[in-house]
Design an enzyme around this catalytic site. Sequence first.
Site, mmCIF file in Angstrom:
data_model
loop_
_atom_site.group_PDB
_atom_site.id
_atom_site.type_symbol
_atom_site.label_atom_id
_atom_site.label_comp_id
_atom_site.label_asym_id
_atom_site.label_seq_id
_atom_site.Cartn_x
_atom_site.Cartn_y
_atom_site.Cartn_z
ATOM 1 N N GLU A 61 86.861 -3.649 117.625
ATOM 2 C CA GLU A 61 87.485 -3.955 118.913
ATOM 3 C C GLU A 61 88.168 -5.316 118.918
ATOM 4 O O GLU A 61 89.218 -5.499 119.541
ATOM 5 C CB GLU A 61 86.446 -3.879 120.043
ATOM 6 N N HIS A 130 77.422 3.313 127.480
ATOM 7 C CA HIS A 130 78.512 4.259 127.761
ATOM 8 C C HIS A 130 78.738 4.458 129.260
ATOM 9 O O HIS A 130 79.484 5.342 129.661
ATOM 10 C CB HIS A 130 78.213 5.618 127.121
#
Lengths: 325, 380
Positions: A61, A130
């Site tokens: 990321e 999540h």
Amino acid sequence: MTDTLTLAKAINLGLQKALADDQKVLLMGEDIATLGGVFRVTEGLVSEFGRNRVIDTPLAESAIVGTAIGLAMRGYRPVCEIQFDGFIFPGFDQITSQLAKLTYRHEGSARFPIVIRVPYGGHIGAVEHHQESPEAYFAHTPGLRVVSPATPQDGYWMIQQAIQSNDPVMFFEPKSRYWQKGEVDRETPPGAFQASRVVRTGTEVTLVGHGAMVSVLLQAADIAAAEGTSIEVIDLRSLSPIDYAPIIASVQKTGRLVVAQEAPGHASVGSEIASTVAERAFYSLEAPVLRVSGFDTPFPPAKLEGIYLPDADRILEAVDRALAY
Amino acid sequence: MSSDAAIQLLTPDGQLVSDDRTSEYLPWIEKLPESRLLDFHRQMVVMRRFDTEAGNLQRQGQLALWIPSIGQEGAQVGSGYAAAPQDHIFPAYREHAVGRIRGLDPMRLIEMLRGLSHGGWVPSETGNFHLYTLVIGSQSLHATGYAMGIALDKLNGNASGASDQDTDAAVLVYYGDGASSQGDVSEAMIFAASYQTPQVFFLQNNHWAISVPVERQSRTPLYLRGTGFGIPSVQIDGNDVLASYAVTSQGLLDARSGRGPRYIEALTYRMGAHTSSDDPSKYRENDEVAYWGARDPITRYEAYLRGKGVGDDFFSEVAEEAEDLAAEVRARTMTLQDPPTTKIFEHVYTDAHPLVDAQRDWLAAYEASFADDAGEGAGR
């Protein structure tokens, strides 16, 4: 031309339009090309625009954001996908210490028109990392713009407006709403990118929220209406900057405000709204501004998310408290 | 501390090394005009004098901080001259000589370290020398992204609007031995290798990350790291300006020719402190400093030039130029004005932002309120 589309499809069509309109727009992220993204938001785009514009990246990321910065210096307008909310933190340094500050460091000689798309929030029963709502970190960071569409109509238009912005935009997509359908008018020009919007008018209590929370607020308003209470609902749409005019106007009418969010309440977007409304509309308030938030705990295991996430009953409990003053 | 693996074109006493290992690189030196060979020396000497003057200005309270680069002139000047005009350079924060080679006015560094700016120079006006980056290693990803952009311009053809010369560009990114431990640097190498970007990673191993020796950063020679990522890598004697020039030139040629990224580890030494806030006597031995002092890049190169017949006149002229620059920097430092308070709010965003605008207006009104209170003649 009005279509009934899911939020995911609406964002997909918005991305397609942006890619077609401007050769400098690139999509980059994990699993976004061949797979079309784990939520299929970028489905089909690689076959239309090719692998040099819809780019599968290695799994990193920080590098997705950091290389997007270099691409922006080269004149591109990258749209990065972070696969899940809780996976944004390996990229946090590049977002907050670099992307957010580079326009300032360059004293205006460079622009960083980068969009970072982040599927966020709960209600999908997923494992740890999540289902989070990390938007406050970015709203707290000068140099970033932060938005969250609640409807397919806003998803289609706001993603294009975000890509057209000359500033970095954190684009938080309420993933639990990806599959909800709504009307999308692809011809009507959009309203202002970062304006908040009254989505239901009422007279007794104002509710403010963003993303997936907006539908919960509307549900609460329906229940309240059946019980004789008139509630106004405002979709925040933009978390940085926050468009206060509709909120202040509403509070001046209703005298009561409840702010709701999935994120933990401490030092949150809701806290900021509560404090600003207290500063600007103190004499209009009939009750303290109340917050309904996720608890100040890590996001719990999925079987407990229904308790953790504010639902219509918790919103109405706060409405009752506000009305009791 | 020295390494048999390192490419060296010039011995510490200034003799050219001509053998199988250097034959690949010597043509880069042989085709240089003498004027450029003299430039190498001029930049090293002038920038060392500038560095000393800036350190003095810091000690005298004129700068908040200074970041000395003394000892690393060979690595920086050689690689800096290796870059073509269209190339883009992403420095860390100690590459003062590279900046000057690319056209950066050293006063921009003085202003930054006096606390007047966060950099603020315009890369397109400074030979594509980008801004300093203080978070260690972060610039490596910006460099790789920029190089991805060059590659994409080629792949996407005329649609990108880039000129042929632009697409012939390569990227040179600087970082240090400490930064080699940062995740961003590894991620940059992964992306560079994956997309075969036109770039050279230039690691200045100056042996110390503030107080931590390079042995704490890596158990293997750092140039082997590049190899592990699939990037052809070479170690050089970084105090040899000719090796730095030739190997970087070859690396940039490979990169711009579509052969993918290259990685150079330049062995050098930070003769001074990490910054003016640091005290290296707390963590390293005098013997080590003396060892590297005997391998000084300027002394070595001066011996080489004298061996080629360059005479005293040149060296006197360079010394005078160095004194002139130091005097000019000192004089200009004394004339620097503090920025206006409005600078706080400028360029936070490119487009208008209501919160920033409101706070700028509030501060203006707040300051104006003191002006009113002060009354006639009572300046603040």
